[in-house]
Design a protein around this motif. Structure first.
Motif, PDB file in Angstrom:
ATOM      1  N   ALA A  98      64.536  83.625-114.333  1.00  0.00           N
ATOM      2  CA  ALA A  98      65.067  84.671-113.453  1.00  0.00           C
ATOM      3  C   ALA A  98      65.513  85.912-114.221  1.00  0.00           C
ATOM      4  O   ALA A  98      65.797  86.941-113.599  1.00  0.00           O
ATOM      5  CB  ALA A  98      66.238  84.121-112.639  1.00  0.00           C
ATOM      6  N   ARG A  99      65.599  85.797-115.583  1.00  0.00           N
ATOM      7  CA  ARG A  99      66.106  86.886-116.417  1.00  0.00           C
ATOM      8  C   ARG A  99      67.494  87.315-115.963  1.00  0.00           C
ATOM      9  O   ARG A  99      67.814  88.498-115.850  1.00  0.00           O
ATOM     10  CB  ARG A  99      65.153  88.096-116.423  1.00  0.00           C
ATOM     11  N   ARG A 100      68.332  86.316-115.730  1.00  0.00           N
ATOM     12  CA  ARG A 100      69.688  86.575-115.234  1.00  0.00           C
ATOM     13  C   ARG A 100      70.686  85.825-116.103  1.00  0.00           C
ATOM     14  O   ARG A 100      70.494  84.648-116.420  1.00  0.00           O
ATOM     15  CB  ARG A 100      69.801  86.133-113.771  1.00  0.00           C
ATOM     16  N   GLU A 101      71.783  86.500-116.469  1.00  0.00           N
ATOM     17  CA  GLU A 101      72.825  85.876-117.271  1.00  0.00           C
ATOM     18  C   GLU A 101      73.943  85.352-116.379  1.00  0.00           C
ATOM     19  O   GLU A 101      74.209  85.891-115.298  1.00  0.00           O
ATOM     20  CB  GLU A 101      73.414  86.872-118.274  1.00  0.00           C
ATOM     21  N   SER A 102      74.587  84.268-116.858  1.00  0.00           N
ATOM     22  CA  SER A 102      75.738  83.715-116.158  1.00  0.00           C
ATOM     23  C   SER A 102      76.739  83.214-117.177  1.00  0.00           C
ATOM     24  O   SER A 102      76.433  83.066-118.362  1.00  0.00           O
ATOM     25  CB  SER A 102      75.314  82.570-115.233  1.00  0.00           C
TER      26      SER A 102
END
Length: 447
Positions: A98-102
């Motif tokens: 998703a190319r998303r950081e958490s």
């Protein structure tokens, strides 16, 4: 909210830690982050997958992400941990799909980040395959099936030799290049010579003391050869097997201590010193060498699984200690088995340990039995106390696993005088009346 154990790395050490923690504490929240798409896979099996001896890549996976999830472990594949905040007990995680950081919280942490391949910094290296992952092995298999008659393997250690054999099995003309003056630098030169004989006996061209300067590319950016200090070598396939280094970047940035070997420093309980609730295991950590009596970084799946177990048990209140390593390893290359344990003669010399080395040539089975073949056993013993300190074996089928007997003798502190009288099994199909271990120990005792 209950306690949460976070694990960075989903292969041998990481998932061993997760599985053991789950068995001990069914209520513990366990999450494991793995940057690839696989968990618990056999990197050691990759050359045999490339060769086609293991056809399906799934056969290399001991336990899939879904199987781990069924056991109550929250496995997140293609998730890369970018940073660790030990004070806040938080991980910064990138979902690579998703190319998303958490941000992910944790109470206890196990670092099992493994090791990176270390290709040389030369032009064209980006077009080669390190063949250390299932994805890389799949790409290499695809390239081989598309055609090409020549291959170059760069690196003459275990992986390089196994990959060279795999490519020969695919009917390629193979050249093996190494910058060292011998293959298998974990062996003494006299034993490594038998390995070179075996490789050349399978029509592998061996080029030693040669520096690789460039991977030559065609107009489409694919390999067409390798430029070395000894000249150019044509090849449509180039495999890098130049070694690995501990993957410690994220841990070091978080403040975890790095030892002299370049790996993470841990105590015998796999704890990271100075950081409560933080453990590390596997290829990224140091291990205590029982003979050298100092930390070393040895990257073997056997150690990773054991250390992961210890980390998982201790993270859930247990009290296990890792007793150290001898560097026992084995491989089969070109129908010849190669094994070693403890110290080589050259390693003992470098450590200023006064030793006597003895090499015997004997047979894998009773000499008259069909299939009997030559094998060489080298023992390294302390000159004064006569304790066995190291062993190397090169030979045909059934030779190599005798290294386990010798590793056990070193572990127990036995002398060559004691070893020569061990009660070992005999039957003509598997051994001469005196097992090669006994023959070698007797020769060493005479020395």
């Amino acid at each position: 909210m209950g306690q949460r154990l976070a694990i960075i790395g989903g292969d041998a050490a990481g998932m061993s830690a997760a599985a053991n923690a789950r068995r001990r504490d069914p209520d513990l929240g366990i999450v494991a982050f793995e940057r690839s798409g696989y968990t618990s896979f056999s990197a050691c099996g990759i050359p045999y997958h490339v060769a086609g001896l293991v056809d399906e890549s799934d056969d290399l996976i001991a336990r899939s992400p879904d199987q781990h999830r069924a056991n109550g472990i929250d496995v997140r594949i293609r998730h890369e941990v970018l940073a660790v905040d030990l004070a806040r007990r938080e991980l910064t995680v990138l979902d690579r799909n998703a190319r998303r950081e958490s941000t992910e919280p944790f109470d206890q942490l196990v670092v099992a980040t493994g090791a990176h391949a270390t290709p040389p910094p030369i032009p064209g290296v980006e077009a080669t395959e390190p063949a250390r992952t299932i994805d890389a092995a799949g790409r290499l298999r695809g390239q081989i099936l598309r055609g090409g008659a020549d291959a170059v393997v760069i690196g003459g250690g275990y992986i390089g030799l196994e990959m060279a054999e795999a490519l020969v099995h695919r009917n390629l003309r193979v050249t093996l290049v190494d910058r060292e003056p011998q293959l298998m630098t974990t062996l003494d030169a006299d034993m490594a010579a038998h390995v070179q004989d075996a490789a050349e006996g399978q029509d592998i061209r061996v080029v030693l003391s040669a520096q690789v300067e460039e991977v030559l590319l065609d107009g489409d950016g694919r390999p067409r050869g390798v430029r070395t200090s000894d000249g150019d070598i044509a090849a449509e396939h180039v495999v890098m097997a130049t070694g690995v280094r501990p993957a410690t970047e994220v841990a070091e940035a978080a403040g975890l201590e790095i030892g002299e070997s370049g790996a993470l420093r841990v105590d015998d309980h796999q704890r990271c010193p100075g950081h409560d609730g933080v453990w590390a295991a596997g290829d990224c950590v140091e291990s205590w060498h029982r003979l050298l009596e100092r930390p070393v970084n040895l990257q073997l799946g056997t150690h990773a699984n054991k250390q992961g177990r210890i980390a998982g048990v201790n993270a859930t209140g247990g009290d296990l200690a890792f007793p150290g390593v001898l560097g026992t390893a084995i491989s089969r290359i070109c129908h010849r088995e190669i094994a070693r344990t403890g110290l080589s003669e050259s390693e003992a010399e470098a450590a200023a340990i006064d030793v006597v080395a003895t090499t015997v040539k004997t047979d894998t089975r009773a000499a008259y039995f069909p299939g009997s073949a030559s094998m060489w056993v080298k023992l390294v013993a302390g000159r004064e106390d006569r304790r066995l300190l190291g062993a190397q074996i090169v030979g045909s089928q059934t030779a190599g696993k005798r290294i386990d007997t010798l590793a056990t003798c070193i572990w127990a502190g036995m002398t060559v005088d004691e070893i020569q009288w061990l009660d070992l099994a005999y039957a003509p199909p598997v051994s001469g009346v005196l097992d090669p271990v006994l023959v070698a120990a007797r020769a060493a005792a005479k020395r």
